[in-house]
Motif scaffolding. Structure first.
Motif, PDB file in Angstrom:
ATOM      1  N   SER A  21      57.375 -39.624  38.002  1.00 53.97           N
ATOM      2  CA  SER A  21      58.331 -38.522  38.055  1.00 53.97           C
ATOM      3  C   SER A  21      57.864 -37.385  37.156  1.00 53.97           C
ATOM      4  O   SER A  21      57.080 -37.585  36.227  1.00 53.97           O
ATOM      5  N   MET A  22      58.389 -36.211  37.472  1.00 52.30           N
ATOM      6  CA  MET A  22      58.024 -35.008  36.755  1.00 52.30           C
ATOM      7  C   MET A  22      59.207 -34.041  36.777  1.00 52.30           C
ATOM      8  O   MET A  22      59.462 -33.398  37.788  1.00 52.30           O
ATOM      9  N   LYS A  23      59.993 -34.012  35.711  1.00 49.69           N
ATOM     10  CA  LYS A  23      61.064 -33.019  35.517  1.00 49.69           C
ATOM     11  C   LYS A  23      61.944 -32.800  36.742  1.00 49.69           C
ATOM     12  O   LYS A  23      62.059 -31.697  37.253  1.00 49.69           O
ATOM     13  N   GLY A  24      62.555 -33.855  37.242  1.00 51.61           N
ATOM     14  CA  GLY A  24      63.471 -33.754  38.374  1.00 51.61           C
ATOM     15  C   GLY A  24      62.874 -34.133  39.714  1.00 51.61           C
ATOM     16  O   GLY A  24      63.594 -34.301  40.687  1.00 51.61           O
ATOM     17  N   MET A  25      61.555 -34.262  39.777  1.00 54.97           N
ATOM     18  CA  MET A  25      60.881 -34.626  41.029  1.00 54.97           C
ATOM     19  C   MET A  25      60.238 -35.998  40.862  1.00 54.97           C
ATOM     20  O   MET A  25      59.547 -36.251  39.893  1.00 54.97           O
ATOM     21  N   ARG A  26      60.469 -36.849  41.818  1.00 60.44           N
ATOM     22  CA  ARG A  26      59.791 -38.145  41.842  1.00 60.44           C
ATOM     23  C   ARG A  26      58.710 -38.099  42.904  1.00 60.44           C
ATOM     24  O   ARG A  26      58.793 -37.319  43.853  1.00 60.44           O
ATOM     25  N   TYR A  27      57.709 -38.962  42.751  1.00 65.39           N
ATOM     26  CA  TYR A  27      56.638 -39.029  43.748  1.00 65.39           C
ATOM     27  C   TYR A  27      56.180 -40.470  43.924  1.00 65.39           C
ATOM     28  O   TYR A  27      56.383 -41.320  43.058  1.00 65.39           O
ATOM     29  N   ARG A  28      55.603 -40.704  45.089  1.00 59.26           N
ATOM     30  CA  ARG A  28      55.094 -42.034  45.437  1.00 59.26           C
ATOM     31  C   ARG A  28      53.813 -41.847  46.234  1.00 59.26           C
ATOM     32  O   ARG A  28      53.766 -41.024  47.158  1.00 59.26           O
ATOM     33  N   VAL A  29      52.789 -42.602  45.881  1.00 52.96           N
ATOM     34  CA  VAL A  29      51.514 -42.548  46.596  1.00 52.96           C
ATOM     35  C   VAL A  29      51.159 -43.975  46.984  1.00 52.96           C
ATOM     36  O   VAL A  29      51.224 -44.884  46.156  1.00 52.96           O
ATOM     37  N   GLU A  35      44.554 -44.050  54.944  1.00 52.50           N
ATOM     38  CA  GLU A  35      45.017 -42.800  54.350  1.00 52.50           C
ATOM     39  C   GLU A  35      45.788 -43.065  53.073  1.00 52.50           C
ATOM     40  O   GLU A  35      46.279 -44.167  52.848  1.00 52.50           O
ATOM     41  N   LEU A  36      45.897 -42.024  52.260  1.00 50.73           N
ATOM     42  CA  LEU A  36      46.817 -42.032  51.134  1.00 50.73           C
ATOM     43  C   LEU A  36      48.051 -41.270  51.587  1.00 50.73           C
ATOM     44  O   LEU A  36      47.962 -40.106  51.987  1.00 50.73           O
ATOM     45  N   SER A  37      49.181 -41.926  51.558  1.00 47.56           N
ATOM     46  CA  SER A  37      50.442 -41.306  51.924  1.00 47.56           C
ATOM     47  C   SER A  37      51.143 -40.883  50.642  1.00 47.56           C
ATOM     48  O   SER A  37      51.368 -41.700  49.756  1.00 47.56           O
ATOM     49  N   ALA A  38      51.470 -39.591  50.541  1.00 49.48           N
ATOM     50  CA  ALA A  38      52.146 -39.067  49.356  1.00 49.48           C
ATOM     51  C   ALA A  38      53.528 -38.572  49.751  1.00 49.48           C
ATOM     52  O   ALA A  38      53.696 -37.965  50.816  1.00 49.48           O
ATOM     53  N   VAL A  39      54.501 -38.842  48.897  1.00 46.49           N
ATOM     54  CA  VAL A  39      55.879 -38.436  49.148  1.00 46.49           C
ATOM     55  C   VAL A  39      56.455 -37.892  47.851  1.00 46.49           C
ATOM     56  O   VAL A  39      56.256 -38.479  46.787  1.00 46.49           O
ATOM     57  N   VAL A  40      57.168 -36.770  47.942  1.00 45.15           N
ATOM     58  CA  VAL A  40      57.938 -36.271  46.803  1.00 45.15           C
ATOM     59  C   VAL A  40      59.401 -36.237  47.211  1.00 45.15           C
ATOM     60  O   VAL A  40      59.728 -36.050  48.388  1.00 45.15           O
ATOM     61  N   TYR A  41      60.271 -36.430  46.230  1.00 47.03           N
ATOM     62  CA  TYR A  41      61.705 -36.456  46.489  1.00 47.03           C
ATOM     63  C   TYR A  41      62.442 -36.220  45.178  1.00 47.03           C
ATOM     64  O   TYR A  41      61.895 -36.428  44.092  1.00 47.03           O
ATOM     65  N   PRO A  42      63.715 -35.782  45.254  1.00 52.45           N
ATOM     66  CA  PRO A  42      64.456 -35.468  44.032  1.00 52.45           C
ATOM     67  C   PRO A  42      64.950 -36.713  43.303  1.00 52.45           C
ATOM     68  O   PRO A  42      65.232 -37.737  43.923  1.00 52.45           O
ATOM     69  N   GLU A  43      65.036 -36.605  41.975  1.00 48.01           N
ATOM     70  CA  GLU A  43      65.702 -37.642  41.194  1.00 48.01           C
ATOM     71  C   GLU A  43      67.176 -37.614  41.568  1.00 48.01           C
ATOM     72  O   GLU A  43      67.619 -36.669  42.195  1.00 48.01           O
ATOM     73  N   PRO A  44      67.976 -38.592  41.298  1.00 50.25           N
ATOM     74  CA  PRO A  44      67.773 -39.648  40.334  1.00 50.25           C
ATOM     75  C   PRO A  44      67.389 -40.992  40.950  1.00 50.25           C
ATOM     76  O   PRO A  44      67.104 -41.930  40.233  1.00 50.25           O
ATOM     77  N   CYS A  46      65.555 -44.104  43.294  1.00 50.57           N
ATOM     78  CA  CYS A  46      64.227 -44.614  43.615  1.00 50.57           C
ATOM     79  C   CYS A  46      63.889 -44.260  45.066  1.00 50.57           C
ATOM     80  O   CYS A  46      64.740 -43.801  45.833  1.00 50.57           O
ATOM     81  N   TYR A  47      62.663 -44.507  45.451  1.00 51.86           N
ATOM     82  CA  TYR A  47      62.178 -44.189  46.787  1.00 51.86           C
ATOM     83  C   TYR A  47      63.062 -44.812  47.864  1.00 51.86           C
ATOM     84  O   TYR A  47      63.480 -44.144  48.810  1.00 51.86           O
ATOM     85  N   GLU A  48      63.338 -46.089  47.719  1.00 51.51           N
ATOM     86  CA  GLU A  48      64.102 -46.809  48.751  1.00 51.51           C
ATOM     87  C   GLU A  48      65.538 -46.303  48.880  1.00 51.51           C
ATOM     88  O   GLU A  48      66.107 -46.350  49.967  1.00 51.51           O
ATOM     89  N   ARG A  67      42.156 -38.435  46.842  1.00 53.79           N
ATOM     90  CA  ARG A  67      42.962 -38.683  45.637  1.00 53.79           C
ATOM     91  C   ARG A  67      43.179 -37.366  44.886  1.00 53.79           C
ATOM     92  O   ARG A  67      44.285 -37.069  44.441  1.00 53.79           O
ATOM     93  N   GLY A  68      42.132 -36.554  44.768  1.00 58.86           N
ATOM     94  CA  GLY A  68      42.269 -35.245  44.125  1.00 58.86           C
ATOM     95  C   GLY A  68      43.197 -34.328  44.889  1.00 58.86           C
ATOM     96  O   GLY A  68      43.991 -33.579  44.295  1.00 58.86           O
ATOM     97  N   GLU A  69      43.134 -34.386  46.212  1.00 61.23           N
ATOM     98  CA  GLU A  69      44.020 -33.575  47.049  1.00 61.23           C
ATOM     99  C   GLU A  69      45.478 -34.000  46.866  1.00 61.23           C
ATOM    100  O   GLU A  69      46.376 -33.159  46.886  1.00 61.23           O
ATOM    101  N   VAL A  70      45.712 -35.293  46.695  1.00 65.94           N
ATOM    102  CA  VAL A  70      47.071 -35.785  46.444  1.00 65.94           C
ATOM    103  C   VAL A  70      47.614 -35.163  45.161  1.00 65.94           C
ATOM    104  O   VAL A  70      48.751 -34.675  45.127  1.00 65.94           O
TER     105      VAL A  70
END
Length: 91
Positions: A21-29, A35-44, A46-48, A67-70
């Motif tokens: 997480s980063m200041k209100g934003m959560r992420y999952r890779v 492929e690498l699947s990346a997802v961002v979503y708002p806190e609070p 969990c992903y599920e 990975r760098g592109e992610v």
């Protein structure tokens, strides 16, 4: 902001997803097929527990360059949607 030099090594994704997480934003890779699947979503939540309509997704090659592109994409999503992340209620 995430740093490419210190972000999780590519080998990690062969076994499991990585979340953070980063200041209100959560992420999952996660590795999905080749492929690498990346997802961002708002806190609070969990992903599920986060509704699908609140998730933003992107896919990248399962390579070191991918990975760098992610990392760049996650950082870009944070900057682009900063007002969304900043208005998240933290508990």
């Amino acid at each position: 902001m995430l740093n490419k030099d210190t972000f999780v090594p590519i080998q990690f994704f062969k076994k499991e997803a990585y979340t953070g997480s980063m200041k209100g934003m959560r992420y999952r890779v996660k590795k999905e097929e080749e492929e690498l699947s990346a997802v961002v979503y708002p806190e609070p939540y969990c992903y599920e527990a986060t509704p699908e309509e609140q998730k933003i997704r992107a896919a990248f090659p399962f390579t070191e360059e991918g990975r760098g592109e992610v990392v760049d994409w996650i950082n870009g999503q944070y900057e682009e949607k900063r007002p969304v992340w900043e208005k998240v209620e933290r508990k």
